[in-house]
Motif scaffolding. Structure first.
Motif, PDB file in Angstrom:
ATOM      1  N   TYR A 264     -59.756  -0.110   0.405  1.00  0.00           N
ATOM      2  CA  TYR A 264     -58.710  -0.732   1.214  1.00  0.00           C
ATOM      3  C   TYR A 264     -58.447   0.075   2.493  1.00  0.00           C
ATOM      4  O   TYR A 264     -58.370  -0.482   3.587  1.00  0.00           O
ATOM      5  CB  TYR A 264     -57.418  -0.866   0.395  1.00  0.00           C
ATOM      6  N   PHE A 265     -58.329   1.389   2.366  1.00  0.00           N
ATOM      7  CA  PHE A 265     -58.042   2.262   3.505  1.00  0.00           C
ATOM      8  C   PHE A 265     -59.115   2.130   4.585  1.00  0.00           C
ATOM      9  O   PHE A 265     -58.814   1.892   5.755  1.00  0.00           O
ATOM     10  CB  PHE A 265     -57.927   3.711   3.038  1.00  0.00           C
ATOM     11  N   PHE A 266     -60.379   2.294   4.209  1.00  0.00           N
ATOM     12  CA  PHE A 266     -61.451   2.245   5.205  1.00  0.00           C
ATOM     13  C   PHE A 266     -61.656   0.833   5.747  1.00  0.00           C
ATOM     14  O   PHE A 266     -61.932   0.654   6.940  1.00  0.00           O
ATOM     15  CB  PHE A 266     -62.754   2.803   4.631  1.00  0.00           C
ATOM     16  N   SER A 267     -61.507  -0.177   4.904  1.00  0.00           N
ATOM     17  CA  SER A 267     -61.644  -1.556   5.365  1.00  0.00           C
ATOM     18  C   SER A 267     -60.557  -1.904   6.372  1.00  0.00           C
ATOM     19  O   SER A 267     -60.816  -2.582   7.371  1.00  0.00           O
ATOM     20  CB  SER A 267     -61.600  -2.524   4.173  1.00  0.00           C
ATOM     21  N   GLU A 268     -59.357  -1.420   6.126  1.00  0.00           N
ATOM     22  CA  GLU A 268     -58.243  -1.648   7.053  1.00  0.00           C
ATOM     23  C   GLU A 268     -58.522  -0.999   8.419  1.00  0.00           C
ATOM     24  O   GLU A 268     -58.106  -1.501   9.456  1.00  0.00           O
ATOM     25  CB  GLU A 268     -56.958  -1.097   6.444  1.00  0.00           C
TER      26      GLU A 268
ATOM     27  N   LEU B 286     -66.993   0.309   7.240  1.00  0.00           N
ATOM     28  CA  LEU B 286     -67.660  -0.406   6.153  1.00  0.00           C
ATOM     29  C   LEU B 286     -67.725   0.480   4.909  1.00  0.00           C
ATOM     30  O   LEU B 286     -68.345   1.539   4.929  1.00  0.00           O
ATOM     31  CB  LEU B 286     -69.066  -0.817   6.587  1.00  0.00           C
ATOM     32  N   PHE B 287     -67.095   0.043   3.848  1.00  0.00           N
ATOM     33  CA  PHE B 287     -67.035   0.779   2.592  1.00  0.00           C
ATOM     34  C   PHE B 287     -67.980   0.119   1.610  1.00  0.00           C
ATOM     35  O   PHE B 287     -67.911  -1.090   1.382  1.00  0.00           O
ATOM     36  CB  PHE B 287     -65.598   0.751   2.043  1.00  0.00           C
ATOM     37  N   ARG B 288     -68.877   0.911   1.039  1.00  0.00           N
ATOM     38  CA  ARG B 288     -69.849   0.386   0.084  1.00  0.00           C
ATOM     39  C   ARG B 288     -69.792   1.206  -1.204  1.00  0.00           C
ATOM     40  O   ARG B 288     -70.295   2.330  -1.243  1.00  0.00           O
ATOM     41  CB  ARG B 288     -71.252   0.435   0.679  1.00  0.00           C
TER      42      ARG B 288
ATOM     43  N   VAL C  61     -67.584   2.655  12.112  1.00  0.00           N
ATOM     44  CA  VAL C  61     -67.651   1.542  13.057  1.00  0.00           C
ATOM     45  C   VAL C  61     -66.890   1.947  14.308  1.00  0.00           C
ATOM     46  O   VAL C  61     -65.758   2.418  14.227  1.00  0.00           O
ATOM     47  CB  VAL C  61     -67.045   0.256  12.451  1.00  0.00           C
ATOM     48  N   GLU C  62     -67.539   1.796  15.455  1.00  0.00           N
ATOM     49  CA  GLU C  62     -66.896   2.077  16.753  1.00  0.00           C
ATOM     50  C   GLU C  62     -67.021   0.851  17.636  1.00  0.00           C
ATOM     51  O   GLU C  62     -68.108   0.263  17.742  1.00  0.00           O
ATOM     52  CB  GLU C  62     -67.562   3.283  17.420  1.00  0.00           C
ATOM     53  N   ASN C  63     -65.931   0.470  18.260  1.00  0.00           N
ATOM     54  CA  ASN C  63     -65.907  -0.710  19.136  1.00  0.00           C
ATOM     55  C   ASN C  63     -66.451  -1.937  18.419  1.00  0.00           C
ATOM     56  O   ASN C  63     -67.254  -2.702  18.970  1.00  0.00           O
ATOM     57  CB  ASN C  63     -66.682  -0.446  20.426  1.00  0.00           C
ATOM     58  N   LEU C  64     -66.041  -2.111  17.170  1.00  0.00           N
ATOM     59  CA  LEU C  64     -66.421  -3.236  16.317  1.00  0.00           C
ATOM     60  C   LEU C  64     -67.905  -3.284  15.969  1.00  0.00           C
ATOM     61  O   LEU C  64     -68.403  -4.297  15.493  1.00  0.00           O
ATOM     62  CB  LEU C  64     -65.992  -4.571  16.951  1.00  0.00           C
ATOM     63  N   ARG C  65     -68.634  -2.190  16.215  1.00  0.00           N
ATOM     64  CA  ARG C  65     -70.063  -2.155  15.913  1.00  0.00           C
ATOM     65  C   ARG C  65     -70.370  -1.038  14.919  1.00  0.00           C
ATOM     66  O   ARG C  65     -69.969   0.108  15.129  1.00  0.00           O
ATOM     67  CB  ARG C  65     -70.874  -1.915  17.177  1.00  0.00           C
ATOM     68  N   PRO C  66     -71.122  -1.375  13.863  1.00  0.00           N
ATOM     69  CA  PRO C  66     -71.568  -0.324  12.949  1.00  0.00           C
ATOM     70  C   PRO C  66     -72.446   0.674  13.700  1.00  0.00           C
ATOM     71  O   PRO C  66     -73.232   0.293  14.558  1.00  0.00           O
ATOM     72  CB  PRO C  66     -72.382  -1.091  11.890  1.00  0.00           C
ATOM     73  N   THR C  67     -72.276   1.947  13.401  1.00  0.00           N
ATOM     74  CA  THR C  67     -72.993   2.999  14.143  1.00  0.00           C
ATOM     75  C   THR C  67     -74.244   3.498  13.422  1.00  0.00           C
ATOM     76  O   THR C  67     -75.041   4.218  14.019  1.00  0.00           O
ATOM     77  CB  THR C  67     -72.073   4.214  14.360  1.00  0.00           C
ATOM     78  N   GLY C  68     -74.385   3.180  12.141  1.00  0.00           N
ATOM     79  CA  GLY C  68     -75.478   3.751  11.366  1.00  0.00           C
ATOM     80  C   GLY C  68     -75.156   5.147  10.866  1.00  0.00           C
ATOM     81  O   GLY C  68     -75.964   5.768  10.184  1.00  0.00           O
ATOM     82  N   LYS C  69     -73.975   5.661  11.186  1.00  0.00           N
ATOM     83  CA  LYS C  69     -73.534   6.981  10.721  1.00  0.00           C
ATOM     84  C   LYS C  69     -72.814   6.799   9.390  1.00  0.00           C
ATOM     85  O   LYS C  69     -71.816   6.088   9.311  1.00  0.00           O
ATOM     86  CB  LYS C  69     -72.605   7.628  11.750  1.00  0.00           C
ATOM     87  N   LEU C  70     -73.350   7.435   8.350  1.00  0.00           N
ATOM     88  CA  LEU C  70     -72.823   7.265   7.005  1.00  0.00           C
ATOM     89  C   LEU C  70     -72.235   8.555   6.460  1.00  0.00           C
ATOM     90  O   LEU C  70     -72.706   9.646   6.776  1.00  0.00           O
ATOM     91  CB  LEU C  70     -73.942   6.798   6.068  1.00  0.00           C
ATOM     92  N   ILE C  71     -71.223   8.393   5.620  1.00  0.00           N
ATOM     93  CA  ILE C  71     -70.598   9.497   4.899  1.00  0.00           C
ATOM     94  C   ILE C  71     -70.654   9.136   3.419  1.00  0.00           C
ATOM     95  O   ILE C  71     -70.348   8.000   3.036  1.00  0.00           O
ATOM     96  CB  ILE C  71     -69.124   9.679   5.329  1.00  0.00           C
ATOM     97  N   ALA C  72     -71.057  10.090   2.587  1.00  0.00           N
ATOM     98  CA  ALA C  72     -71.059   9.892   1.143  1.00  0.00           C
ATOM     99  C   ALA C  72     -69.743  10.409   0.566  1.00  0.00           C
ATOM    100  O   ALA C  72     -69.281  11.488   0.941  1.00  0.00           O
ATOM    101  CB  ALA C  72     -72.244  10.637   0.516  1.00  0.00           C
ATOM    102  N   LEU C  73     -69.136   9.635  -0.317  1.00  0.00           N
ATOM    103  CA  LEU C  73     -67.851  10.011  -0.908  1.00  0.00           C
ATOM    104  C   LEU C  73     -67.986  10.264  -2.408  1.00  0.00           C
ATOM    105  O   LEU C  73     -68.568   9.441  -3.130  1.00  0.00           O
ATOM    106  CB  LEU C  73     -66.818   8.893  -0.725  1.00  0.00           C
ATOM    107  N   GLN C  74     -67.455  11.381  -2.849  1.00  0.00           N
ATOM    108  CA  GLN C  74     -67.264  11.642  -4.272  1.00  0.00           C
ATOM    109  C   GLN C  74     -65.772  11.511  -4.504  1.00  0.00           C
ATOM    110  O   GLN C  74     -64.990  12.274  -3.936  1.00  0.00           O
ATOM    111  CB  GLN C  74     -67.744  13.040  -4.657  1.00  0.00           C
TER     112      GLN C  74
END
Length: 125
Positions: free
Chosen positions: A8-12, A16-18, A34-47
């Protein structure tokens, strides 16, 4: 509960939360910036760790998270930046720390990570 709260936090925020719904070995979700409504291809992994027990030990304005060799090796060697998130279901707050060689500490038998007690859900001043 923690995965849902972070989704919810990231979607708000428009990121993009996967969630990783298949068997994971220490990564619960990926977030794409996402920057300027465009996905950047920069990913973060969450534990994501959820539960009151993760908040029992606090020192110097940080929660102490303890873990083992195999998880530290996996996170530090990961191809993406790994962020540990502690979610408190009672207060509905989440706290984070980037997992890196600079933020992990050996205890001699295992490892600990200090997670600052500043919620990611709070707006900065």
């Amino acid at each position: 509960m923690g995965v849902s709260a972070l989704d919810y936090f990231f979607s708000e925020k428009g990121w993009l939360f996967r969630e990783q719904t298949t068997h994971d070995y220490g990564i619960d979700a990926h977030v794409e910036i996402v920057e300027n409504l465009r996905p950047t291809g920069k990913l973060i992994a969450l534990q994501i760790k959820s539960g009151q027990s993760f908040f029992n030990e606090e020192v110097g304005g940080a929660y102490v998270f303890r873990t083992d060799d195999k998880h530290i090796a996996y996170w530090v060697g990961h191809s993406m930046p790994v962020v540990l998130v502690l979610y408190n279901p009672e207060t509905k707050q989440a706290y984070w720390q980037h997992v890196s060689r600079e933020t992990i500490e050996t205890t001699g038998k295992a490892w600990k990570i200090l997670v600052p007690s500043i919620s990611i859900f709070e707006e900065p001043d």
